[in-house]
Motif scaffolding. Structure first.
Motif, PDB file in Angstrom:
ATOM      1  N   ARG A 158      30.882  15.007   0.008  1.00 23.69           N
ATOM      2  CA  ARG A 158      29.475  14.945  -0.401  1.00 23.69           C
ATOM      3  C   ARG A 158      29.176  13.607  -1.079  1.00 23.69           C
ATOM      4  NH1 ARG A 158      29.990  17.958   2.856  1.00 23.69           N
ATOM      5  NH2 ARG A 158      29.497  20.188   2.952  1.00 23.69           N
ATOM      6  N   VAL A 159      30.065  12.660  -0.907  1.00 25.55           N
ATOM      7  CA  VAL A 159      29.899  11.316  -1.443  1.00 25.55           C
ATOM      8  C   VAL A 159      29.186  10.458  -0.388  1.00 25.55           C
ATOM      9  CG1 VAL A 159      31.107   9.233  -2.217  1.00 25.55           C
ATOM     10  CG2 VAL A 159      31.953  11.502  -2.884  1.00 25.55           C
ATOM     11  N   PRO A 160      28.152   9.705  -0.745  1.00 22.96           N
ATOM     12  CA  PRO A 160      27.495   8.833   0.236  1.00 22.96           C
ATOM     13  C   PRO A 160      28.473   7.807   0.819  1.00 22.96           C
ATOM     14  CG  PRO A 160      26.132   9.064  -1.720  1.00 22.96           C
ATOM     15  CD  PRO A 160      27.463   9.674  -2.057  1.00 22.96           C
ATOM     16  N   ASN A 161      28.517   7.729   2.140  1.00 21.88           N
ATOM     17  CA  ASN A 161      29.372   6.782   2.848  1.00 21.88           C
ATOM     18  C   ASN A 161      28.514   5.728   3.530  1.00 21.88           C
ATOM     19  OD1 ASN A 161      32.519   7.983   3.988  1.00 21.88           O
ATOM     20  ND2 ASN A 161      31.321   8.984   2.386  1.00 21.88           N
ATOM     21  N   LEU A 162      29.035   4.498   3.599  1.00 23.41           N
ATOM     22  CA  LEU A 162      28.455   3.433   4.432  1.00 23.41           C
ATOM     23  C   LEU A 162      29.547   2.974   5.379  1.00 23.41           C
ATOM     24  CD1 LEU A 162      26.395   1.230   5.244  1.00 23.41           C
ATOM     25  CD2 LEU A 162      27.266  -0.151   3.343  1.00 23.41           C
ATOM     26  N   TRP A 163      29.313   3.126   6.689  1.00 25.30           N
ATOM     27  CA  TRP A 163      30.285   2.691   7.697  1.00 25.30           C
ATOM     28  C   TRP A 163      29.679   1.537   8.476  1.00 25.30           C
ATOM     29  CZ3 TRP A 163      31.827   7.943  10.417  1.00 25.30           C
ATOM     30  CH2 TRP A 163      32.402   8.799   9.474  1.00 25.30           C
ATOM     31  N   ILE A 164      30.469   0.479   8.648  1.00 28.93           N
ATOM     32  CA  ILE A 164      30.027  -0.710   9.362  1.00 28.93           C
ATOM     33  C   ILE A 164      31.039  -1.036  10.451  1.00 28.93           C
ATOM     34  CG2 ILE A 164      29.463  -3.157   9.152  1.00 28.93           C
ATOM     35  CD1 ILE A 164      28.814  -2.594   6.184  1.00 28.93           C
ATOM     36  N   TYR A 165      30.558  -1.182  11.679  1.00 25.95           N
ATOM     37  CA  TYR A 165      31.437  -1.469  12.814  1.00 25.95           C
ATOM     38  C   TYR A 165      30.850  -2.581  13.675  1.00 25.95           C
ATOM     39  CZ  TYR A 165      34.118   2.807  11.961  1.00 25.95           C
ATOM     40  OH  TYR A 165      34.912   3.791  11.405  1.00 25.95           O
ATOM     41  N   SER A 219      35.963 -10.076   7.135  1.00 19.94           N
ATOM     42  CA  SER A 219      36.544 -11.339   6.698  1.00 19.94           C
ATOM     43  C   SER A 219      35.565 -12.091   5.822  1.00 19.94           C
ATOM     44  CB  SER A 219      36.928 -12.208   7.896  1.00 19.94           C
ATOM     45  OG  SER A 219      35.773 -12.795   8.460  1.00 19.94           O
ATOM     46  N   HIS A 220      36.076 -13.129   5.147  1.00 20.87           N
ATOM     47  CA  HIS A 220      35.241 -13.888   4.226  1.00 20.87           C
ATOM     48  C   HIS A 220      34.277 -14.805   4.968  1.00 20.87           C
ATOM     49  CE1 HIS A 220      34.293 -14.834   0.173  1.00 20.87           C
ATOM     50  NE2 HIS A 220      34.689 -16.093   0.206  1.00 20.87           N
ATOM     51  N   ALA A 221      34.359 -14.831   6.292  1.00 19.81           N
ATOM     52  CA  ALA A 221      33.508 -15.740   7.051  1.00 19.81           C
ATOM     53  C   ALA A 221      32.201 -15.089   7.499  1.00 19.81           C
ATOM     54  CB  ALA A 221      34.261 -16.265   8.271  1.00 19.81           C
ATOM     55  N   THR A 222      31.889 -13.914   6.984  1.00 26.01           N
ATOM     56  CA  THR A 222      30.638 -13.274   7.375  1.00 26.01           C
ATOM     57  C   THR A 222      29.974 -12.634   6.170  1.00 26.01           C
ATOM     58  OG1 THR A 222      29.626 -11.575   8.766  1.00 26.01           O
ATOM     59  CG2 THR A 222      31.846 -11.143   8.004  1.00 26.01           C
ATOM     60  N   ARG A 223      28.639 -12.697   6.130  1.00 23.25           N
ATOM     61  CA  ARG A 223      27.896 -12.068   5.044  1.00 23.25           C
ATOM     62  C   ARG A 223      27.308 -10.731   5.496  1.00 23.25           C
ATOM     63  NH1 ARG A 223      22.639 -11.821   5.748  1.00 23.25           N
ATOM     64  NH2 ARG A 223      21.716 -13.074   7.408  1.00 23.25           N
ATOM     65  N   ALA A 224      27.499 -10.371   6.769  1.00 18.41           N
ATOM     66  CA  ALA A 224      26.785  -9.227   7.331  1.00 18.41           C
ATOM     67  C   ALA A 224      27.059  -7.942   6.561  1.00 18.41           C
ATOM     68  CB  ALA A 224      27.151  -9.064   8.803  1.00 18.41           C
ATOM     69  N   TRP A 225      28.318  -7.666   6.270  1.00 15.98           N
ATOM     70  CA  TRP A 225      28.604  -6.400   5.595  1.00 15.98           C
ATOM     71  C   TRP A 225      28.168  -6.441   4.144  1.00 15.98           C
ATOM     72  CZ3 TRP A 225      31.726  -5.128   1.446  1.00 15.98           C
ATOM     73  CH2 TRP A 225      32.663  -6.066   1.019  1.00 15.98           C
ATOM     74  N   TYR A 226      28.186  -7.629   3.527  1.00 17.74           N
ATOM     75  CA  TYR A 226      27.691  -7.744   2.155  1.00 17.74           C
ATOM     76  C   TYR A 226      26.213  -7.348   2.092  1.00 17.74           C
ATOM     77  CZ  TYR A 226      31.700 -10.279   0.140  1.00 17.74           C
ATOM     78  OH  TYR A 226      32.935 -10.641  -0.338  1.00 17.74           O
ATOM     79  N   SER A 227      25.432  -7.827   3.046  1.00 13.88           N
ATOM     80  CA  SER A 227      24.005  -7.530   3.061  1.00 13.88           C
ATOM     81  C   SER A 227      23.766  -6.029   3.177  1.00 13.88           C
ATOM     82  CB  SER A 227      23.340  -8.270   4.222  1.00 13.88           C
ATOM     83  OG  SER A 227      21.965  -8.002   4.263  1.00 13.88           O
ATOM     84  N   GLN A 228      24.517  -5.378   4.063  1.00 12.23           N
ATOM     85  CA  GLN A 228      24.392  -3.929   4.208  1.00 12.23           C
ATOM     86  C   GLN A 228      24.819  -3.209   2.932  1.00 12.23           C
ATOM     87  OE1 GLN A 228      23.064  -2.180   6.698  1.00 12.23           O
ATOM     88  NE2 GLN A 228      22.580  -4.031   7.875  1.00 12.23           N
ATOM     89  N   MET A 229      25.910  -3.664   2.335  1.00 10.89           N
ATOM     90  CA  MET A 229      26.398  -3.030   1.115  1.00 10.89           C
ATOM     91  C   MET A 229      25.394  -3.188  -0.025  1.00 10.89           C
ATOM     92  SD  MET A 229      29.684  -3.965  -1.256  1.00 10.89           S
ATOM     93  CE  MET A 229      28.879  -5.509  -1.716  1.00 10.89           C
ATOM     94  N   ASP A 230      24.792  -4.384  -0.154  1.00 12.51           N
ATOM     95  CA  ASP A 230      23.838  -4.604  -1.226  1.00 12.51           C
ATOM     96  C   ASP A 230      22.673  -3.615  -1.148  1.00 12.51           C
ATOM     97  OD1 ASP A 230      25.180  -6.686  -2.524  1.00 12.51           O
ATOM     98  OD2 ASP A 230      24.317  -8.193  -1.200  1.00 12.51           O
ATOM     99  N   GLY A 231      22.173  -3.384   0.066  1.00 12.62           N
ATOM    100  CA  GLY A 231      21.102  -2.405   0.240  1.00 12.62           C
ATOM    101  C   GLY A 231      21.557  -0.999  -0.115  1.00 12.62           C
TER     102      GLY A 231
END
Length: 385
Positions: free
Chosen positions: A208-215, A258-270
């Protein structure tokens, strides 16, 4: 100039290589963390990172090692691999902790058993990995600077599976799980798909914990068909998950983390903002615009979009600004230059803060000589203009 006249220049991303030199607003502490698992105390290799001016109790962001499922193939795991992620989380206001699970790196304890294509094998692996994470959170929670009521776990590949497995236990204080390219392969190369899907269905039945999955859709290891089955199984069983996929070059999705992408950071921040958990905010963006003395509504909107990119990008990073270029840019009748240059440039994802400063200044100085650094990572250093 095009319609969107104010677009911050994004310098070419630089891949992490040697150990970086980070800015001094952070405190990093390597620790040998004693944790209790099944009545036995073992010491796990860990790294704790927080802002040097942090006060009181901080929410806990736990990051753990991905890669190989067992230490036989992944004994080289180290906290240094994930230190940059910890720094980025610490700058967002977290007590960031990297932990290497039992049997990997310099952590004590037995190596995880090899994963075979039977449900019992997968269940044993996932249970042991979740034990490590739960024990680590319990130990870190005892620190006087830790807030055990607000915790998240972040992991890629096998670590993503471990994080989802932990969410199925609903430990008190766990506010979210972020899994990037989460999945597991059998070391005997037998078909693992159905076992994984059944395992995720079991996780979803209790989590019941909110999950964020990125693929990544280009991932040939955890391909879109498998990932969609995992998502459906978890969701239909009752799990809470936000599911994101995006395109990425290459045959595996691991570069997403990897450290070469901001994509998952942006999703996580939201994801964090939606749960009132620490990260940068839209008022932070507007504060930078105000300090740059940008008054025009359209220009403010253009700049806001670019600053969203900068703030979500990995560090080390810096912004350079030219008062001369701004004067020409905001006054079209000013004929100092035939077509005004952009007054702000930035560089992100650098090996060191010095490299970030140098890159941002070099781009700015192609058009002006009065360029100055006004922002380093999340810190405004430009003074009041």
């Amino acid at each position: 100039m095009t319609g969107a006249r104010f677009v911050i220049l994004l310098a070419t991303f630089t891949c992490m290589a040697a150990a970086p030199a980070w800015s001094d607003e952070l405190i990093e502490t390597p620790v040998s963390l004693p944790v209790s698992i099944g009545g036995t105390t073992v010491r796990l290799e860990a790294l704790v990172v927080k802002k040097s001016d942090a006060q009181g109790r901080l929410p806990i962001a736990l990051i753990t090692n991905g890669g190989a499922a067992t230490a036989t193939a992944g004994a080289g795991a180290t906290t240094a691999t994930y230190a940059h992620n910890a720094r980025d989380m610490a700058r967002r206001g977290w007590l960031a902790v990297v932990v290497i699970r039992r049997g990997f790196g310099n952590s004590e304890g037995p190596r995880p058993a090899p994963v075979a294509c039977q449900a019992t094998s997968f269940e044993a692996w996932a249970s042991a990995a979740a034990d490590d994470l739960q024990a680590t959170l319990s130990a870190v929670s005892q620190r006087p600077d830790a807030d055990a009521s607000r915790m998240i776990v972040i992991g890629s590949e096998t670590a993503g599976v471990a994080a989802v497995a932990l969410s199925a236990r609903n430990p008190r204080g766990l506010q979210g799980v972020v899994s990037i390219s989460g999945g597991l392969q059998s070391e005997s190369n037998c078909p693992m798909t159905d076992v994984l899907v059944d395992g995720y269905r079991t996780f979803g039945s209790t989590s019941r914990v909110p999950n964020l999955w990125i693929y990544s859709r280009s991932d040939k290891v955890f391909d879109p068909d498998l990932v969609n089955r995992l998502h459906t199984a978890f969701l239909d069983a009752g799990g809470d998950v936000k599911f994101v996929t995006f395109f990425h070059d290459g045959d595996v999705g691991t570069p997403v983390f990897s450290h070469a992408t901001r994509a998952w950071y942006s999703q996580m921040d939201g994801f964090l903002r939606a749960r009132n958990l620490p990260t940068w905010s839209i008022p932070d963006v507007k504060s930078v615009i105000d300090r740059l003395k940008i008054g025009d509504r359209i220009e403010r909107e253009n700049l806001q979009g670019s600053l969203l990119i900068y703030l979500s990008a990995p560090g080390e990073k810096a912004i350079a600004f030219s008062p001369t270029l701004q004067a020409a840019w905001i006054r079209p009748q000013n004929k100092v230059v035939a077509e005004p240059h952009l007054p702000v440039t930035y560089q992100t994802n650098s090996k060191s803060l010095d490299d970030a400063r140098t890159g941002a200044l070099a781009a700015c100085q192609k058009a002006a000589q009065d360029c100055i650094i006004v922002m380093e990572n999340f810190l405004w250093i430009g003074g009041e203009r």
